[in-house]
Structure formats: C-alpha cells, structure tokens
Design an enzyme around this catalytic site. Structure first.
Site, short mmCIF file in Angstrom:
data_model
loop_
_atom_site.label_atom_id
_atom_site.label_comp_id
_atom_site.label_asym_id
_atom_site.label_seq_id
_atom_site.Cartn_x
_atom_site.Cartn_y
_atom_site.Cartn_z
N HIS A 2 0.86 -1.19 0.00
CA HIS A 2 0.00 0.00 0.00
C HIS A 2 0.89 1.23 0.00
CE1 HIS A 2 -3.12 2.84 0.69
NE2 HIS A 2 -4.03 1.96 1.12
N GLU A 49 -11.72 -2.43 -4.31
CA GLU A 49 -11.85 -0.98 -4.09
C GLU A 49 -11.13 -0.21 -5.20
OE1 GLU A 49 -12.08 -0.77 0.75
OE2 GLU A 49 -10.08 -0.85 -0.13
N CYS A 70 -10.29 3.81 8.06
CA CYS A 70 -9.29 4.71 7.48
C CYS A 70 -9.89 6.07 7.15
CB CYS A 70 -8.66 4.08 6.24
SG CYS A 70 -9.86 3.42 5.06
#
Length: 635
Positions: free
Chosen positions: A198, A310, A409
C-alpha cells in the site's frame, strides 16, 4: 542527482522546494466563516474526540501500551494497519492545534505521542503487528502487512506537528526520524529491494525530507517509486495491478488498481519528480491525471467503480449505483491534484480539488461529525438501515453514515483534511498571490522580495457566486492577484477599480499597485445547470445531472415522496432557484408488476409532474433513510 533541501516551517502539508507556486500555510491563511468554517468547527469540536473514543474502545491505541509492556501476545486489537489510523488522528490533532491553539487538545496530543513513543524499538522500528512473540517477523508480508504504509502516516503526523509547533513538538519528530532512519537502513541500496503493498510512505518520506532538510528521505522515496511496477511484490488473485506493481510508474498512462493506493503513489511520485527535477516522470504523471479525469472519474470527483479491490474500473466504466468512490480515494485525489497544481500552476487541478472537496470529502461526515460514509454511491436504490451506535460496521455495507468501521481509514483521513484545509486556499509566486478555493478568509503573507500581500475574502460561496477580495495594506510596488474561474463558470465577470470585464474559465489576473481598501470582486454564475455524460459512460445514457456552482445535486425520496427509481426529470419545465433551494419538475412513472421485465412496450406510462427540491449531494441521508440518485432519467 545529489541536491540539498531547504527546510521550511510553513504550516502546510506540502511544501515543495521548487515549482510554479508556493503554498500558504495555516499561519498565513485562516478560513473565517461559511461552508468550510462550519465543517472545521464540527471537526474540531466533535469528530476528533469521537475518533479518539472509538480508537480507545477498539483497542487500537491500547496496542501501543501493550507493545511497550510486552503483553501483546497475539491479543492485538484491530486490523494490521490500525497503527496508521492512530497516526492520522495525531496528524489531525496537530493541524487542529495549529489552527486553533486548543490547550486541552494539546494535552491529549502529547499524552498520545508518549504512548506511541513507548512502543518504539531501539533501532527505530515501530509497529504493533509484527516482530514480537506470537507475531510474524518484521517485513515478512510486504504485500499486505502495511508496515511501511503505517510509517508514512507517522511521518505525515510528525511533519504537521513540526510545522505548527516547531519549537515544542513534544518528541514526535524525533520519533519519526528514528523510524525513517530505520527505513533507509533497511530498504535503501543494499537492503530489502522491495516496496509496500500500500503506497503512502512515498509522499511522506519526501515531505519529511523537506521538513528536516535530510536528503536521504527524498532519495528513499525516489527508490520506492522506481521499484514500483517491477514485480517485487507477489502476484495475487486481483493481479499486481491492484497495488500498482504491474507497470513502472513512468510507463503507466492512467491510474489503475486500488484507487487509494494509486493516488497516494501518484502524489508521492510528483514529490519525487519535483525534488529530483525529473521532467519525464512529471510528464508521465500529468498524462495519468489527464486520462484518469477524462475516463475514470465520477461527476462528484469520486474515483473507484469496483467494490472488488476498491479499484478503478475500465475507461468509462462509471456505474452510479455501484460506485465505490471511497472517501480516502477522494482525499488521495486531492493530494495528487494539489501537488500537480503547485508544480505546474494550472487551474484545472484546483477545479478537481474543489469538486472532490464538496462532493466526496464533505459528503462523508454527518452534520454532527460523528458518523461517516466509507463509500459514496451515486444511486441508493433501497432506504438505508440505521447502523448500531455501539458496533463497528463493515466498511462498504453501511447504507447510511456509520459511527465507526472495522476498517476506519476514512474518519481520521477526513479529520486531518478538514483541519488542514486552509492550506489549500491560496498560493504565491514571485509576482503575486493566487486564490484557488473560495471561502471567507483572512490572508496575511509576503512575497519572496518582501512585498506585503494582505487580503480579506468575503463570500457566501458556494450558495452565492460573489467573491469579494479586499486589500488590507498598501504596497508601493505592484503585484498580481490571480483568481481561479472554474471550468463550469461560463459568463463570469470581474469587477476591479478600473471597471468590469469578462472572466473566462481558467484564471483572471489583476496587476496593479494596490492600496488598502481596494476591492476586486469575482462574480461566478451559480444558477443551477444541467450536465450530460460522455455517451461512452453507458450506465447513465438518457440521464442528466443537475449542478449548482461546485456542488452536484441529487433527488432524495424524502423530497420526492416516492422511490427515486420512478423519477423522470422534465427539462422543458426548467429549473428554479428559490432562496437557495433548487426546484425541478419531476414526473413519476406508473409501475406495474411484470413476470418478465422485457418486451416491446417501452416505458411505463408517466404520471403527473410536480416541483421537487434537489439537494446538494453532500447533504443526502442527513434526514434519515432514503433512496437517492444523482443521475436522473429524462422524461
């Protein structure tokens, strides 16, 4: 290329050492009223405490206590990346303290820093999910472990604190530098030749380098950017595209894969390109931005059309009812666009920032600031279900704003963005000042040669398009005031002491020797307007969207008195703006039940039309469960 960095304490998240524009910080710009000041006030008064409460409740902050005490033993709270949410909270607190000087928040901030610092290992390593008895070894799962990602948010929190309280940061910067030194030693030349699954450490390292003057951090960010796309991470079911490890950054032509990861990587790559003067890399990122905006971005500015991963969909694959449009992806898009704006000075980047702020970032939090959207659909087919107040919701299944998510998040990401929002309002260059976002504001700054530029901005934007800029000090030397004219603002005008002139979309400039009391007024047309989609966006053919200024509007069943699936917009009847309320004539179809939903009969017959209020999309679902749609079929 070896260069030195010039440090700066300007209170802003991004401070490039070169570029077309210099950002102004919270010490130079204060938002004093209106739309964004109201949201900043709610964020500071309610959201920060709400977020901190849930992090304590879920054990995410307690993980640091247990790590310091050596009592984790596999009983850690939260997901593998929960450390990062604590760091985002610290960043939000730092900006809020810088914005308001809140003494009580300062005490909470310092206490939280102390708890985090106690968990740091002697070599600088800091993560509560790896490396202890009962846990996996350090850096044993770079694809999914998020260790470097967590460092990124730690570094950004430290930068925020260093730039808002440079003389009394409470130890956070030193803590972050120890961790950054560990990263450089572990992943630098001759170290682990890989990247994090990420992206996030890239922009954070670059900014930490700018804040400290330590070139090693920028070089490490550059190394991570160059490694990305070379297949250093394992292949997965979603493909290496998911974490942008399929194509080198400088060879990619569009953002792809996980939308948050893609935007964070692009933002960091812009930072690297600027600091290393890599024109080729910057050109590649500009192309990626252009193609993503033209083909893979919703009318709200939202990005990500696939729930699976996502992620971005294919070009023009933008279904409104299946929009994922994660709030964090919108914030990542703002980060990417803002950096390109600072590098190149082009108003198109501020246009997208504005669209995304009003229609993604502002949509996520409830009016009370204690519930949030993780995803942002453009068409709610069924009335939502009120989530429980004391249970964390699954991240994408909440059909109404939820108090908390198992993956949270977005709430602290929104909080840090709102707390630092004044840093996105204005910039300077050698010749003057540029206004990019419009809000009531007080601006007090100086150009590089010492010329004072003190302004007061008055506006009711976005509900009213008049932006009145009053010069607060007299300067003997001339300078240039530049105002952004949004792409949608056809017919805008500018009123100066010399008279009135047309203001075409782009920017308009006033160059003169300003005196205290001089007024420049930009008048933007904010009558409701109808927009249609590129015909290649199959999912909304035959539909239109109504916009007013930067706001996207929607129809909600609360106002329609029926399911929005039955609504058809009668454009021939026109749109009316009555005291700030946009009214449209909507007709409904008379639906019948069919055993087979296909045939040659065409549309169901339409009923009578009536005027219905269209509301700003960012306000939807604040009145309880409803159905809603942004794209409305034509009658």
């Amino acid at each position: 290329m070896t260069m030195t960095l010039t440090t700066t304490t300007t209170a802003t998240p991004v401070t490039p050492s070169r570029g077309a524009l210099r950002p102004l910080g919270l010490d130079e710009v204060q938002i004093t009223g209106g739309f964004w000041a109201e949201r900043q006030a709610v964020n500071g008064a309610a959201s920060l405490a709400h977020i901190e409460h849930w992090m304590e409740r879920e054990g995410w902050i307690g993980n640091f206590d247990a790590a310091a005490a050596g009592t984790l033993d596999g009983h850690r709270g939260g997901r593998e990346f929960s450390d990062s949410e604590v760091y985002k909270l610290l960043e939000a607190m730092a900006w809020e303290i810088g914005r308001t000087g809140d003494a009580a928040l300062e005490a909470r901030f310092r206490a939280l820093v102390d708890r985090v610092a106690a968990a740091q290992e002697p070599d600088g390593y800091l993560n509560t999910n790896f490396g202890r008895p009962g846990q996996r070894p350090r850096y044993s799962d770079l694809e999914w472990g998020h260790e470097l990602y967590c460092y990124g948010h730690l570094f950004q929190a430290a930068v925020a604190r260093a730039r808002t309280r440079p003389d009394a940061d409470g130890g956070l910067l030193a803590l972050a530098r120890r961790a950054a030194d560990h990263v450089v030693a572990t992943f630098g030349p001759g170290g682990i030749a890989s990247v994090c699954g990420h992206a996030e450490i890239e922009p954070a390292l670059a900014e930490l380098g700018r804040a400290t003057g330590d070139r090693r951090y920028v070089d490490q960010a550059a190394l991570f950017v160059e490694r990305r796309g070379t297949g250093t991470l394992a292949d997965i079911d979603l493909g290496r595209e998911y974490y942008q490890d399929d194509v080198p950054v400088r060879e990619a032509t569009v953002l792809r894969g996980h939308a948050v990861r893609a935007n964070y990587l692009a933002a960091g790559a812009v930072d690297v390109a600027v600091e290393t003067e890599d024109a080729g890399l910057l050109d590649a990122l500009t192309t990626q931005w252009e193609n993503t905006v033209a083909r893979r971005t919703y009318v709200t500015g939202g990005q990500g059309s696939h729930h699976e991963g996502e992620s971005f969909g294919d070009d023009y694959e933008l279904p409104p009812d299946r929009a994922y449009s994660e709030t964090c992806a919108g914030i990542g898009s703002v980060m990417f666009s803002w950096r390109l704006l600072l590098a190149q000075g082009l108003p198109r980047y501020a246009d997208l920032v504005e669209r995304t702020l009003y229609n993604v970032v502002a949509t996520s939090p409830s009016a009370e600031g204690t519930a949030f959207y993780y995803t942002n659909t453009l068409h709610q087919r069924r009335p939502g279900t009120v989530p429980p107040a004391d249970v964390a919701s699954p991240r994408a299944s909440s059909s109404l704003r939820a108090p908390w998510f198992a993956v949270s998040c977005c709430p602290p990401n929104v909080a840090r963005t709102l707390a630092s929002l004044a840093a996105y309002v204005a910039t300077t260059d050698d010749d003057g000042l540029q206004l990019h976002q419009y809000a009531p504001a007080r601006i007090r700054t100086a150009l590089a040669d010492g010329r004072r530029v003190d302004l007061d901005v008055e506006t009711a934007y976005p509900r009213d398009g008049v932006v009145r800029v009053t010069v607060a000090t007299t300067e003997d030397r001339p300078w240039t005031l530049t105002l952004r004219v949004p792409a949608w603002a056809q017919g805008a005008t500018l009123v100066t002491p010399e008279g009135t002139q047309e203001a075409a979309p782009g920017t308009v400039q006033v160059h003169r020797r300003f005196a205290a009391g001089d007024v420049v007024e930009l008048r933007l047309p904010t009558a409701p307007r109808v927009s249609a989609a590129d015909p290649r966006i199959d999912a909304v053919r035959g539909c239109v969207v109504v916009e007013r200024g930067p706001e996207v509007l929607c129809v909600e069943s609360v106002d329609l008195g029926a399911d929005v699936g039955d609504a058809r917009l009668d454009l021939a009847a026109g749109l009316r703006d009555v005291d700030g309320r946009v009214l449209a004539t909507v007709v409904t179809r008379t639906a019948d039940e069919r055993a087979w939903p296909y045939g040659s009969g065409g549309e169901h017959p339409l009923g009578g039309g009536s005027e219905v209020q269209l509301i700003p999309y960012h306000d939807w679902a604040n009145r309880g469960p409803s159905t809603m749609r942004v794209w409305i079929p034509l009658a």
